[in-house]
Design an enzyme around this catalytic site. Structure first.
Site, mmCIF file in Angstrom:
data_model
loop_
_atom_site.group_PDB
_atom_site.id
_atom_site.type_symbol
_atom_site.label_atom_id
_atom_site.label_comp_id
_atom_site.label_asym_id
_atom_site.label_seq_id
_atom_site.Cartn_x
_atom_site.Cartn_y
_atom_site.Cartn_z
ATOM 1 N N HIS A 75 -12.823 71.641 -6.792
ATOM 2 C CA HIS A 75 -13.264 71.197 -8.130
ATOM 3 C C HIS A 75 -13.047 69.700 -8.316
ATOM 4 O O HIS A 75 -12.698 69.239 -9.411
ATOM 5 C CB HIS A 75 -12.548 71.957 -9.246
ATOM 6 C CG HIS A 75 -12.829 73.427 -9.273
ATOM 7 N ND1 HIS A 75 -13.822 73.986 -10.035
ATOM 8 C CD2 HIS A 75 -12.246 74.461 -8.613
ATOM 9 C CE1 HIS A 75 -13.842 75.297 -9.857
ATOM 10 N NE2 HIS A 75 -12.886 75.617 -8.992
ATOM 11 N N ASN A 148 -14.687 80.082 -14.281
ATOM 12 C CA ASN A 148 -15.890 79.670 -13.554
ATOM 13 C C ASN A 148 -17.123 80.164 -14.297
ATOM 14 O O ASN A 148 -17.014 80.974 -15.221
ATOM 15 C CB ASN A 148 -15.892 80.267 -12.146
ATOM 16 C CG ASN A 148 -14.979 79.519 -11.179
ATOM 17 O OD1 ASN A 148 -14.624 78.357 -11.408
ATOM 18 N ND2 ASN A 148 -14.600 80.177 -10.101
ATOM 19 N N TYR A 362 -1.443 75.989 -9.171
ATOM 20 C CA TYR A 362 -1.945 74.850 -9.963
ATOM 21 C C TYR A 362 -0.844 73.832 -10.235
ATOM 22 O O TYR A 362 -1.028 72.631 -10.077
ATOM 23 C CB TYR A 362 -2.586 75.350 -11.265
ATOM 24 C CG TYR A 362 -3.904 76.048 -11.001
ATOM 25 C CD1 TYR A 362 -3.931 77.279 -10.341
ATOM 26 C CD2 TYR A 362 -5.111 75.495 -11.370
ATOM 27 C CE1 TYR A 362 -5.134 77.917 -10.063
ATOM 28 C CE2 TYR A 362 -6.316 76.122 -11.097
ATOM 29 C CZ TYR A 362 -6.311 77.340 -10.449
ATOM 30 O OH TYR A 362 -7.496 77.961 -10.160
HETATM 31 FE FE1 HDD Z 1 -8.739 77.454 -8.837
HETATM 32 C C1 HDD Z 1 -8.744 74.160 -9.588
HETATM 33 C C2 HDD Z 1 -11.086 78.035 -11.293
HETATM 34 C C3 HDD Z 1 -8.987 80.734 -7.851
HETATM 35 C C4 HDD Z 1 -6.170 76.988 -6.736
HETATM 36 N N1 HDD Z 1 -9.729 76.323 -10.161
HETATM 37 C C5 HDD Z 1 -9.592 74.970 -10.317
HETATM 38 C C6 HDD Z 1 -10.466 74.514 -11.359
HETATM 39 C C7 HDD Z 1 -11.133 75.603 -11.827
HETATM 40 C C8 HDD Z 1 -10.655 76.743 -11.084
HETATM 41 C C9 HDD Z 1 -12.168 75.629 -12.927
HETATM 42 C C10 HDD Z 1 -10.618 73.066 -11.804
HETATM 43 C C11 HDD Z 1 -9.780 72.770 -13.003
HETATM 44 C C12 HDD Z 1 -10.019 71.358 -13.455
HETATM 45 O O1 HDD Z 1 -11.120 71.104 -13.962
HETATM 46 O O2 HDD Z 1 -9.118 70.558 -13.288
HETATM 47 N N2 HDD Z 1 -9.870 79.037 -9.395
HETATM 48 C C13 HDD Z 1 -10.694 79.094 -10.491
HETATM 49 C C14 HDD Z 1 -11.111 80.466 -10.692
HETATM 50 C C15 HDD Z 1 -10.542 81.210 -9.717
HETATM 51 C C16 HDD Z 1 -9.746 80.317 -8.915
HETATM 52 C C17 HDD Z 1 -12.009 80.935 -11.811
HETATM 53 C C18 HDD Z 1 -10.633 82.681 -9.482
HETATM 54 C C19 HDD Z 1 -10.421 83.541 -10.414
HETATM 55 N N3 HDD Z 1 -7.786 78.626 -7.507
HETATM 56 C C20 HDD Z 1 -8.013 79.962 -7.266
HETATM 57 C C21 HDD Z 1 -7.033 80.456 -6.316
HETATM 58 C C22 HDD Z 1 -6.215 79.401 -6.016
HETATM 59 C C23 HDD Z 1 -6.701 78.272 -6.768
HETATM 60 C C24 HDD Z 1 -6.954 81.877 -5.816
HETATM 61 C C25 HDD Z 1 -5.020 79.336 -5.108
HETATM 62 C C26 HDD Z 1 -4.246 80.330 -4.867
HETATM 63 N N4 HDD Z 1 -7.702 75.846 -8.208
HETATM 64 C C27 HDD Z 1 -6.653 75.893 -7.361
HETATM 65 C C28 HDD Z 1 -5.993 74.560 -7.153
HETATM 66 C C29 HDD Z 1 -6.797 73.633 -8.115
HETATM 67 C C30 HDD Z 1 -7.842 74.588 -8.670
HETATM 68 C C31 HDD Z 1 -5.890 74.135 -5.749
HETATM 69 C C32 HDD Z 1 -7.352 72.344 -7.555
HETATM 70 C C33 HDD Z 1 -7.025 71.276 -8.547
HETATM 71 C C34 HDD Z 1 -6.162 71.903 -9.504
HETATM 72 O O3 HDD Z 1 -5.986 73.233 -9.182
HETATM 73 O O4 HDD Z 1 -5.639 71.388 -10.457
HETATM 74 O O5 HDD Z 1 -4.657 74.615 -7.486
#
Ligand code: HDD
Length: 707
Positions: A75, A148, A362
């Site tokens: 993202h 999402n 996160y």
């Molecule tokens: Fe995630 C970012 C949505 C599963 C780990 N995720 C991130 C963002 C969104 C989502 C919208 C961007 C937020 C922003 O605008 O800053 N993610 C989802 C959805 C998931 C999902 C709807 C399934 C239900 N994510 C998911 C899993 C993991 C992560 C299973 C790890 C175990 N997601 C992250 C992250 C991020 C992230 C790596 C990257 C940047 C951040 O968190 O702040 O931690």
């Protein structure tokens, strides 16, 4: 206790304290020292070396050298907006979350929309899942729904997330491709993870290329809990639906836009807010009683499953309005930190194994991305509820905690801060009874990978099905390894045999030996009405219409159509060969908004061609104008023409009109609206109705326009 009342403006007021918006002063260093030169470094002689002593030079360069922070691991590319949320009626029966009780209350929000795979500078219109993350600044603390635009996820367990992301991101040796799933490693991953099947169907559908962030849904995806004041819990799923309806691009258009205007979705969001067309989304919840937890043929904790709305209807509970653009992209959109673990009393988690891992990930990623444990103090992340605890020090600490004590219990600070009772708003985790052995396993129902993928496929309209097949052809067509291509055909044979045969045709793989297919598990759910892109088709609000004209155009026709479009909420732009003023056949003039170099049909929702013999004669000779029409036609966009304007269509590749030239043209394409005599009533209404349809898909099966 020190509780703060939250209203619509509270967050803006808080942010204003940090604004650097005063009248510009003379140039200083970061120490406040005025400087006499910022262009030429201090040297030993005119042609000599730069001196270390030049503190201004060193400070200016050092700051610049450190301007970048790591982009989000997923993202990375996103766009943010401020706004507020209002609940329709008190939700006391289901939750005691304070921001969901009072319809008068406007809770400030910050939303960030994003693509998942591309780097920070990648194009907006690539095929991808879109992030839809909302931070509610409630009086009880920040509450985040990190969702999402697709209601299910690729994988069932957070443990697999690094594998998924490594597979879908550019390949590790050459960092190709950018912002695209269309490569070997991703499809290799998919072919080995049947749990991906359902999400892939959504991703390859039109949902993967939304027309606008303002015209797509949002979903919390994971299962959460509402808890009411009596302690009764219910499972919930969150939904957002756009007031403007759900609309998508077509694939060829999306690809072209990625080059012609790679900021297409970002610009659209920004301009909508700047022009007062505030994006609005209704929030909904699906609720399942605790006692019904096991009564479905899917596991309600499985994030690769929807809760079909025929079985669990959505209750629409409130509306969010986005009404202010950020002042500074980096300070707000880049530094905002969302986390599914940011929760308020009355809402709780479930044992969804994907959510459980997200609760950890996160905060962890933000520690590195935002440089240590004090990122909550960054203005956009600060809650409106007062923060009071014994956490201290660390990089970038802003708060000056007074007094001696930073421990609990203490007597030196009257025992404060102390934990709050539940009556005082202290968060109490839902007392779910949990028993079990420590095992690495998933429940039996999690292993049904195909029935909801099949439900989705069944629920698509014919054009949507065709788009999915073509998307497979594109994605799998780019895969080099034949065995991976075959693996995908075989995997989707488990969803639907005909689909697998169609995929195989396009990608150089064998059709499945035995035609397969999954049953959908309940008869009542052979098709689910809500899965197709059922769009609102009664509004043209904020749609962009290109008006193609040249010298000698018919001014009164333009005036009439333009007024009708604007009155209906649409926007118009005049496109001509050159910018400047354009003279009509009636002597009146109008200003050109864009020339053909700066405007492309893919940037508009529809085209209007006014009459005027001289104008039409020169447009006929103008390849860019004819291409504009052909391309819009190919992308199934509505086209309107009045008077001599109809003749321009005859010179294009547009089909579906038998041109008579005497006012008796026969138009069989519902997306083409023509009138030879503009005085004949009804053109404006018919054209507006055609635009409200968004796209006229019938064309796709009939024609191939070389555009
Ligand atoms: Fe995630 C970012 C949505 C599963 C780990 N995720 C991130 C963002 C969104 C989502 C919208 C961007 C937020 C922003 O605008 O800053 N993610 C989802 C959805 C998931 C999902 C709807 C399934 C239900 N994510 C998911 C899993 C993991 C992560 C299973 C790890 C175990 N997601 C992250 C992250 C991020 C992230 C790596 C990257 C940047 C951040 O968190 O702040 O931690």
């Amino acid at each position: 206790m020190n509780k703060r009342r939250v209203d619509e403006n509270s967050k803006n007021e808080q942010l204003e304290q940090f604004n650097e918006d005063k009248e510009r002063e003379l140039l200083t260093t970061n120490q406040g020292l005025r400087v006499d030169d910022t262009d030429i470094s201090l040297k030993a002689g005119e042609r000599g070396p730069t001196l270390l002593e030049d503190f201004h030079f060193r400070e200016k360069l050092t700051h610049f050298d450190h301007e970048r922070i790591p982009e989000r691991v997923v993202h990375a590319r996103g766009s943010g907006a401020h706004g507020y949320f209002q609940v329709y009626e008190p939700l006391t029966e289901y939750t005691f979350a304070k921001f969901l009780q009072d319809p008068e209350k406007k809770t400030p929000v910050f939303v960030r929309f994003s693509t998942v795979v591309g780097f920070r500078g990648s194009a907006d219109t690539v095929r991808d899942v879109r992030g839809f993350a909302t931070k509610f600044y409630t009086e009880e603390g920040n509450y985040d729904i990190v969702g999402n635009n697709i209601p299910v996820f690729f994988i069932q367990d957070a443990m697999k997330f690094p594998d998924l992301v490594h597979a879908i991101k550019p390949e590790q040796d050459n960092q190709i491709p950018q912002a695209s799933a269309a490569h070997d490693t991703f499809w290799d991953f998919v072919a080995q993870h049947p749990e991906n099947a359902h999400m892939i169907m959504w991703l390859l559908s039109d949902r993967g290329i939304p027309r606008s962030y303002r015209m797509m849904q949002g979903f919390g995806v994971n299962t959460f809990r509402f808890v009411n004041a009596e302690g009764k819990g219910r499972f919930i799923k969150f939904h957002w639906r756009p007031i403007l309806g759900i609309h998508s691009l077509v694939w060829d258009e999306a690809q072209k836009l990625a080059g012609k205007d790679s900021d297409f979705n970002r610009r659209d969001l920004w301009e909508a807010i700047e022009t007062g067309n505030y994006p609005e989304f209704e929030m909904g919840v699906q609720l399942i009683e605790e006692e019904d937890e096991l009564n479905f043929d899917f596991d309600i904790l499985d994030p690769t499953k929807i809760w079909p709305e025929e079985e669990v209807p959505v209750k629409w509970i409130g509306k969010m309005t986005l009404n202010r653009n950020p002042d500074n992209f980096f300070a707000e959109t880049e530094q905002v930190a969302f986390c599914p673990a940011n929760i308020v009393p009355g809402i709780d988690f479930s044992n969804d194994p994907l959510l459980q891992g997200r609760l950890f990930s996160y905060l962890d990623t933000q520690l590195i991305r935002l440089g240590g444990p004090n990122f909550q103090e960054i203005p956009i992340n600060r809650p409106l509820a007062p923060v009071s605890n014994n956490q201290r020090e660390g990089y970038n600490r802003m708060t000056i905690n007074k007094g001696k004590g930073s421990y609990f219990p203490n007597t030196v600070a009257k025992g404060l801060p102390r934990p709050a009772s539940s009556e005082e708003g202290g968060y109490v985790h839902y007392m779910e009874k949990v028993e079990g052995r420590k095992i690495r396993a998933r429940s039996e129902k999690f292993k049904d990978f195909y029935s909801q993928a099949k439900l989705f496929w069944n629920s698509m309209s014919e054009p949507e099905k065709m788009h999915i097949v073509k998307a497979f052809h594109f994605e799998i067509g780019k895969v080099k390894d034949r065995s991976i291509r075959q693996g995908i055909v075989d995997m989707f044979n488990n969803v639907d045999g005909d689909l697998a045969i169609e995929i195989a045709k396009g990608v150089g793989a064998d059709a499945p030996k035995t035609k397969g297919g999954s049953p959908v598990t309940k008869k009542s759910r052979n098709v689910s009405q809500e899965l197709s892109e059922h769009t609102r088709k009664d509004t043209v609000m904020t749609r962009k219409i290109a008006i193609l004209a040249a010298t000698g155009y018919n001014h009164s026709e333009v005036e009439s159509v333009k007024k009708a479009l604007i009155d209906a909420g649409a926007q118009t732009e005049i496109i001509s060969k050159f910018r400047g003023m354009l003279k009509s056949s009636q002597g009146k003039e109008m200003e050109v908004d864009k020339n053909y170099e700066a405007a492309e049909s893919v940037m508009y929702d529809a085209i209007y061609i006014p009459g005027g013999q001289e104008s039409i004669s020169s447009l006929k000779m103008h390849g860019d104008a004819v291409h504009f029409i052909n391309e819009a036609f190919r992308h199934c966009k509505p086209i309107g023409a009045t008077g001599d304007g109809v003749d321009l269509l005859a010179s294009s590749d547009v089909t579906g009109v038998e041109f008579a030239g005497d006012g008796t043209d026969v138009v069989s394409d519902k997306g083409i609206v023509t009138v030879r005599d503009p005085m004949d009533g009804g053109f404006n209404e018919s054209f507006i109705a055609a635009i409200a349809q968004h796209r006229h898909w019938d064309r796709e099966s009939k024609m191939q326009v070389p555009a």
